[in-house]
Design an enzyme around this catalytic site. Structure first.
Site, PDB file in Angstrom:
ATOM      1  N   CYS A  69       0.828  -1.215   0.000  1.00 62.31           N
ATOM      2  CA  CYS A  69       0.000   0.000   0.000  1.00 62.31           C
ATOM      3  C   CYS A  69       0.858   1.259   0.000  1.00 62.31           C
ATOM      4  O   CYS A  69       1.724   1.412   0.864  1.00 62.31           O
ATOM      5  CB  CYS A  69      -0.913  -0.027   1.235  1.00 62.31           C
ATOM      6  SG  CYS A  69      -1.811   1.506   1.523  1.00 62.31           S
ATOM      7  N   TRP A 102      -7.227  -6.588   5.902  1.00 63.45           N
ATOM      8  CA  TRP A 102      -5.866  -7.045   5.657  1.00 63.45           C
ATOM      9  C   TRP A 102      -5.584  -8.224   6.604  1.00 63.45           C
ATOM     10  O   TRP A 102      -6.035  -8.231   7.750  1.00 63.45           O
ATOM     11  CB  TRP A 102      -4.874  -5.931   5.940  1.00 63.45           C
ATOM     12  CG  TRP A 102      -4.952  -4.770   4.996  1.00 63.45           C
ATOM     13  CD1 TRP A 102      -5.770  -3.676   5.101  1.00 63.45           C
ATOM     14  CD2 TRP A 102      -4.183  -4.582   3.809  1.00 63.45           C
ATOM     15  NE1 TRP A 102      -5.558  -2.819   4.063  1.00 63.45           N
ATOM     16  CE2 TRP A 102      -4.580  -3.354   3.251  1.00 63.45           C
ATOM     17  CE3 TRP A 102      -3.188  -5.329   3.180  1.00 63.45           C
ATOM     18  CZ2 TRP A 102      -4.030  -2.853   2.076  1.00 63.45           C
ATOM     19  CZ3 TRP A 102      -2.625  -4.832   2.007  1.00 63.45           C
ATOM     20  CH2 TRP A 102      -3.044  -3.609   1.464  1.00 63.45           C
ATOM     21  N   THR A 136      -8.138  -0.004   7.159  1.00 60.55           N
ATOM     22  CA  THR A 136      -7.052   0.538   6.355  1.00 60.55           C
ATOM     23  C   THR A 136      -5.705   0.423   7.051  1.00 60.55           C
ATOM     24  O   THR A 136      -5.611   0.356   8.278  1.00 60.55           O
ATOM     25  CB  THR A 136      -7.316   2.011   6.025  1.00 60.55           C
ATOM     26  OG1 THR A 136      -7.339   2.779   7.234  1.00 60.55           O
ATOM     27  CG2 THR A 136      -8.634   2.181   5.282  1.00 60.55           C
ATOM     28  N   TYR A 200      -5.604   7.209  -8.601  1.00 57.26           N
ATOM     29  CA  TYR A 200      -6.810   6.478  -8.198  1.00 57.26           C
ATOM     30  C   TYR A 200      -8.048   7.066  -8.873  1.00 57.26           C
ATOM     31  O   TYR A 200      -8.972   6.336  -9.238  1.00 57.26           O
ATOM     32  CB  TYR A 200      -6.972   6.511  -6.680  1.00 57.26           C
ATOM     33  CG  TYR A 200      -6.035   5.573  -5.966  1.00 57.26           C
ATOM     34  CD1 TYR A 200      -6.417   4.267  -5.659  1.00 57.26           C
ATOM     35  CD2 TYR A 200      -4.755   5.977  -5.600  1.00 57.26           C
ATOM     36  CE1 TYR A 200      -5.566   3.395  -5.016  1.00 57.26           C
ATOM     37  CE2 TYR A 200      -3.884   5.112  -4.962  1.00 57.26           C
ATOM     38  CZ  TYR A 200      -4.295   3.824  -4.666  1.00 57.26           C
ATOM     39  OH  TYR A 200      -3.422   2.961  -4.048  1.00 57.26           O
TER      40      TYR A 200
END
Length: 340
Positions: A69, A102, A136, A200
């Site tokens: 990431c 995750w 996140t 993005y």
């Protein structure tokens, strides 16, 4: 057009219907970890205080940050540059995740060896049982309680510099120089909106119009950076700052992912002489290239984003050895990061 559910655990797209532009949800857990003064965490000099203040305390926290990431990669680099490895431990999830969280699938038995959890989601739910948002990275977790403290990525790296100074290594770089702070914040804001997030907005655009707008804005900014860096070694002059860290993590992923996967294909980074040399210069410095894992990066984007790449096929290229070729930026002088 709706995003794949898997994206909820990473980049948090919020468009919900065809024709919408990508809109990043920037509402994070607003708690901050700050220096202790008179027995209590002080109010930070910069930024909002909308959540709780937690005390700086070596060994109390674990930074959970996936190499895949770009937002988490920032925190890995800053932690390394400042020499905080023995002060804040690091947990690293694998490059792929499902719609829930995750996961620590790279660790023995699939569990983080310090927190003892399989999913980062467990740390979020330990503090907020009804946590409504995506899970996140990066996230800072209190080791003793296993509870998430914050996932507010811009302030995590800022506070690693400003609030943990007493624990920095000797000779750690000044990532937030006072004399250029105002200009640097403006530079970083443009980089965030047009480049970091701009790729993005191209990749998750919900219409041709939204994509075209995002594409044009991205390349306007990339051309601006090419010009800015032509006669200065780093974004703010002669030394590496937080601005360089924030730009680098996007540039490191550009040719491997964003050029094709996100349709940012006017040209490759490797076809922009100044930016490509600048990116290689940083890559070859301590703290930067060693945090980059191109296999994890490609696996993350090409496997997780099933709406964009439904086959899940991961491309073999480009050749990562190109990052180690001479860059020639030494002629600009400056003070690169030296080994320590």
């Amino acid at each position: 057009m709706a995003p794949d559910e898997n994206d909820a655990a990473d980049d948090k797209p919020t468009y919900t219907e065809k024709g919408k532009a990508f809109d990043r949800d920037m509402s994070y857990i607003p708690d901050r970890i700050t220096k202790v003064v008179d027995g209590a965490p002080r109010r930070p000099e910069h930024g909002p205080v909308e959540g709780e203040l937690w005390p700086v305390e070596p060994g109390r926290y674990r930074l959970v940050a996936a190499k895949a990431c770009p937002w988490a990669n920032r925190s890995i680099i800053v932690r390394r540059l400042l020499g905080l490895e023995d002060v804040i431990s690091l947990g690293m999830p694998g490059p792929t995740h499902d719609k829930r969280s995750w996961t620590f699938d790279l660790d023995p038995d699939g569990k983080d060896p310090v927190l003892g959890i399989e999913r980062l989601q467990e740390a979020y739910l330990a503090r907020f049982p009804d946590y409504p948002k995506g899970i996140t990275v990066p996230a800072v977790v209190e080791v003793a309680t296993g509870q998430v403290v914050t996932n507010d990525f811009p302030w995590i790296t800022h506070d690693l510099f400003s609030e943990w100074r007493d624990h920095h290594r000797p000779g750690a770089p000044d990532l937030w120089p006072d004399d250029v702070r105002e200009e640097m914040e403006a530079v970083m804001q443009r980089i965030f909106t047009e480049v970091n997030n701009g790729v993005y907005r191209c990749g998750f655009a919900g219409s041709q119009e939204a994509y075209d707008d995002a594409y044009d804005r991205l390349w306007t900014a990339m051309d601006w950076l090419e010009e800015r860096l032509a006669d200065r070694r780093f974004l703010m002059g002669d030394t590496v700052t937080e601005a360089d860290v924030r730009l680098f993590t996007t540039l490191a992923r550009f040719d491997a992912v964003y050029h094709g996967h996100f349709k940012c294909n006017r040209n490759k980074l490797s076809e922009m002489p100044v930016l490509w040399a600048y990116a290689r210069d940083l890559f070859q410095m301590p703290g930067f290239g060693e945090t980059i894992d191109f296999d994890q990066i490609k696996a993350h984007y090409y496997v997780v984003h099933t709406d964009i790449n439904p086959t899940g096929i991961v491309p073999k290229g480009p050749d990562a050895d190109a990052w180690l070729t001479p860059h020639g930026r030494e002629v600009l002088g400056g003070e690169p990061i030296q080994p320590w």
